[in-house]
Design an enzyme around this catalytic site. Structure first.
Site, PDB file in Angstrom:
ATOM      1  N   CYS A  82      10.419 -49.937 -44.196  1.00 27.53           N
ATOM      2  CA  CYS A  82      10.257 -51.228 -43.831  1.00 27.53           C
ATOM      3  C   CYS A  82      11.273 -52.185 -43.928  1.00 27.53           C
ATOM      4  CB  CYS A  82       8.977 -51.706 -44.765  1.00 27.53           C
ATOM      5  SG  CYS A  82       8.261 -52.935 -43.851  1.00 27.53           S
ATOM      6  N   GLU A 171       4.455 -44.018 -48.259  1.00 28.96           N
ATOM      7  CA  GLU A 171       4.009 -43.904 -49.638  1.00 28.96           C
ATOM      8  C   GLU A 171       2.567 -44.108 -49.646  1.00 28.96           C
ATOM      9  OE1 GLU A 171       6.065 -46.268 -48.573  1.00 28.96           O
ATOM     10  OE2 GLU A 171       5.573 -48.024 -49.293  1.00 28.96           O
ATOM     11  N   SER A 223      -2.880 -49.690 -81.380  1.00 31.96           N
ATOM     12  CA  SER A 223      -4.281 -50.183 -80.889  1.00 31.96           C
ATOM     13  C   SER A 223      -5.371 -48.926 -81.055  1.00 31.96           C
ATOM     14  CB  SER A 223      -4.487 -50.825 -79.749  1.00 31.96           C
ATOM     15  OG  SER A 223      -4.210 -49.887 -78.697  1.00 31.96           O
ATOM     16  N   VAL A 226      -5.079 -45.302 -75.272  1.00 32.53           N
ATOM     17  CA  VAL A 226      -4.438 -44.409 -74.749  1.00 32.53           C
ATOM     18  C   VAL A 226      -2.815 -44.673 -74.531  1.00 32.53           C
ATOM     19  CG1 VAL A 226      -3.903 -42.957 -72.838  1.00 32.53           C
ATOM     20  CG2 VAL A 226      -6.185 -43.935 -73.196  1.00 32.53           C
ATOM     21  N   ASP A 227      -2.567 -45.908 -73.953  1.00 32.87           N
ATOM     22  CA  ASP A 227      -1.036 -46.206 -73.972  1.00 32.87           C
ATOM     23  C   ASP A 227      -0.345 -46.164 -75.269  1.00 32.87           C
ATOM     24  OD1 ASP A 227      -2.221 -46.421 -71.426  1.00 32.87           O
ATOM     25  OD2 ASP A 227      -2.086 -48.521 -71.334  1.00 32.87           O
TER      26      ASP A 227
END
Ligand code: XMP
Length: 513
Positions: A82, A171, A223, A226-227
Site C-alpha cells: 500500500c 496480510e 497480577s 497470562v501476560d
C-alpha cells in the site's frame, strides 16, 4: 538473534504487527522497526528481506514518512505494501496520483502468475484494498503484475533487483491468497528456510534477556494474569533470583485467586515472590465511590502507592519488566494509529516513574494474545494458567455496579465461583472467551421458605470474541443456567435472583462498568 530475520519497516499502517505476525506464521522471525531506522543498523541486522507497511500519508505530503532511497541498493529483497508500494515507486522515479474515488474493501484482483510473488496463486481472486493514492506510472524497470477494475497498477516488480510492491493488503484475511503471497515473498524471493518457531522466540528471548540483564536486578509487577505470568516466567528462566515479582492483592480478585497465584509462584518457579495483602487499603479508598472511572483511577493510584512502598524496600533495580502485549499498545493509541474515543481507561502504559529503575523491559510487546499463550506453553507454564480468561486490572470493582463493600465482594466471589464451576463442568470453559458473574446494584422481592426476601440480583455474562473490541453474547444451555441460578440463590446469602445478560458489544461492553 536468529540468523534468518525479516524486518517490517513501519510507516504508520494499521496492520504493521499483523504483517509481522503473518511472517512469524511462516516460521520466519520478524521484527517491526520504525521507518527512520538507520541503514547502518539494518545492515548490521542483515535481514533476508524487508517489508514496507502501509500508512495513512500520501507520498507527496510534507511530513510523509520516508526512508532513504539507498535502501533499494542494499541488495536486500523488499516488498512494499500500500503506502509502502507507493513510496517505493515514488522514490525510484515512478508517479503516484490521487484516485478520483477511494478504493476500499474487497476487490477482485487479477495477477500475473509468472511473478515469483504469485507462484501458485489463483489468477483471479479477492484482495483487500484501502487507498486513495495509486501508482499511475511505475518506476523505470518495473513491470505491472496485477490489476483490478479500478486500479490498473495493483502490483509491480523489478525482479532482477528483488523489489516487489502490492497496492492491496496481503496480510489481512480478506485477501484470499494473501498468506500465500507473503509466503512466496519469504521463500521464493528472499530464500528463507523457515526454521524459526515459537519456542525459538521463548529460547531466544530468554537468552537475550540473560545477556541484557547480566548480573543486575529486575522488578516485575505480577497480577497472575497470562501476560504478566509469561513475562515473569521468561525472566525467571533468564536470571532466576535476580528477579523479584511483586503481587499486590487488592482484595478484588476472584474467590481464592490470591492464594492460588501465590501457591504457583512460590512453589513452581525460581524467583523472589512478594505478596502484599493490601485489601483493607483498597476497601477504605473505595468506600462510597460509585462512578466506574473514579474506581479505576483510585485502584490504579493505590496500586502504584503500594507497589512503590514495596519497591523502595528492595532499593535500586536496574530493570522494570511489564507484560505489555501488542493489543495494549494499539488500544492505548501508542502505535501511531489515529485517536479513538475513550470508552474506558483499560490499559495503563504510563511509565512507572515511581520506581527507581533505568530501563523498561517488555518482552511480549509485539505478540498477540494467542501467541503469548504459545510462548507460555513453550516455557512450561501449566495449562490452567496459560488458558486463563482475561481478568481486568480493577477486578471485581468493575463487576459490582455502584459502591463496593466487603460484603458485596464476598457475595460476588461466591456467585462467580459457582458459575465458573458449572461452566467448567459443562465443558464450556475453553469455548467461551470470557464469562463471569456481576453484582447488579438492584434489590428485588423474592420468596424463600415462606418468607419474603428483599435481596440482590446477580447477573451472569458469557461472550465470544476474538479481539475483545466487539463481542457476541454466547449461548449457554438453559440447563446450565438453571443449575447456576438454583445453586447461587441457595448457596449464596443475600441473592434471590439470577439474570443472564444477552447483549452484545456494541451496544453493551463486556464488563458492566
Ligand atoms: P469492555 O468492558 O471494555 O472490556 O468491553 C473489554 C476487555 O477489556 C477488559 N477490561 C479491562 N482490563 N482494566 C483491564 O486491565 C480495565 O479497566 C478493564 N476494563 C475492561 C475486559 O475484561 C474485557 O476483556
Amino acid at each position: 538473534m536468529s540468523k534468518e530475520i525479516v524486518i517490517v519497516l513501519d510507516f504508520g499502517g494499521q496492520y504493521n504487527q499483523l504483517i509481522a505476525r503473518r511472517v512469524r506464521e511462516c516460521n520466519v522471525y520478524c521484527e517491526v522497526l520504525p521507518y527512520y531506522t538507520d541503514l547502518e543498523k539494518i545492515r548490521e541486522i542483515s535481514p533476508k528481506g524487508i517489508i514496507f507497511t502501509g500508512g495513512p500519508a500520501s507520498v507527496y505530503g510534507e511530513s510523509a514518512p520516508r526512508c532513504s532511497r539507498e535502501i533499494f541498493d542494499m541488495g536486500i529483497p523488499i516488498l512494499g505494501i500500500c503506502y509502502g508500494a507507493q513510496l517505493m515507486s515514488y522514490l525510484l522515479g515512478g508517479t503516484v496520483s490521487k484516485a478520483p474515488v477511494r478504493e476500499y474493501g474487497r476487490t477482485e484482483v487479477t495477477v500475473d502468475r509468472t511473478s515469483l510473488l504469485f507462484t501458485d496463486v489463483e489468477e483471479t481472486s479477492v484482495c483487500w484494498m484501502s487507498h486513495t493514492d495509486y501508482i499511475s506510472k511505475p518506476a523505470e524497470g518495473f513491470r505491472i503484475t496485477a490489476h483490478t477494475d479500478s486500479c490498473p497498477v495493483a502490483a509491480v516488480e523489478k525482479a532482477d533487483q528483488k523489489l516487489y510492491a502490492v497496492q492491496f493488503h496481503p496480510e489481512v484475511v480478506h485477501t484470499r491468497e494473501g498468506a500465500k503471497m507473503l509466503r512466496n515473498f519469504l521463500y521464493e524471493v528472499c530464500g528463507c528456510k523457515g526454521e524459526w518457531k515459537m519456542n525459538s522466540f521463548a529460547e531466544e528471548n530468554v537468552r537475550m534477556l540473560r545477556e541484557k540483564i547480566g548480573d543486575k536486578k529486575v522488578l516485575c509487577a505480577l497480577s497472575g494474569g497470562v501476560d504478566s505470568t509469561v513475562t515473569a516466567v521468561m525472566l525467571s528462566k533468564a536470571v532466576g533470583r535476580q528477579l523479584t515479582c511483586i503481587f499486590v492483592d487488592h482484595g478484588l480478585l476472584r474467590k481464592n485467586e490470591g492464594d492460588e497465584v501465590e501457591e504457583v509462584f512460590r512453589n513452581q518457579f525460581d524467583l523472589n515472590f512478594i505478596r502484599v495483602n493490601a485489601q483493607q487499603r483498597f476497601y477504605d479508598k473505595l468506600k462510597g465511590v460509585e462512578e466506574p472511572e473514579r474506581k479505576r483511577a483510585i485502584i490504579g493510584e493505590e496500586f502504584i502507592r503500594v507497589f512503590e512502598e514495596e519497591a523502595k524496600k528492595i532499593g535500586k533495580v536496574e530493570f522494570f519488566a511489564q507484560g505489555t502485549i501488542y493489543p495494549d499498545v494499539v488500544e492505548s493509541g501508542k502505535d501511531g494509529s489515529k485517536d479513538s474515543a475513550k470508552i474506558k481507561s483499560h490499559h495503563n502504559l504510563a511509565l512507572p516513574d515511581y520506581i527507581d529503575f533505568d530501563e523498561l523491559i517488555e518482552p511480549l510487546r509485539m505478540l498477540f494474545k494467542d501467541e503469548v499463550r504459545k510462548v507460555g506453553l513453550e516455557l512450561g507454564i501449566p495449562e490452567h494458567l496459560v488458558f486463563r480468561q482475561p481478568f481486568p486490572g480493577p477486578g471485581l470493582a468493575i463487576r459490582i455496579i455502584g459502591d463496593i463493600t466487603p460484603e458485596k465482594i464476598a457475595i460476588l466471589q461466591d456467585a462467580d465461583a459457582i458459575y465458573r464451576e458449572e461452566i467448567a463442568k459443562a465443558g464450556l470453559d475453553k469455548k467461551l472467551s470470557q464469562y463471569f458473574a456481576a453484582l447488579t446494584n438492584m434489590k428485588s422481592v423474592g420468596v424463600m421458605g415462606d418468607g419474603r426476601t428483599y435481596d440482590y440480583a446477580v447477573a451472569l455474562r458469557a461472550v465470544s470474541t476474538t479481539d475483545f473490541m466487539t463481542a457476541e453474547a454466547a449461548e449457554v444451555p438453559w440447563e446450565v443456567l438453571g443449575k447456576c441460578a438454583s445453586r447461587i440463590v441457595n448457596e449464596v446469602q443475600h441473592v434471590n435472583r439470577v439474570l443472564f445478560d444477552c447483549t452484545g458489544k456494541p451496544p453493551a461492553t463486556i464488563e458492566f462498568e
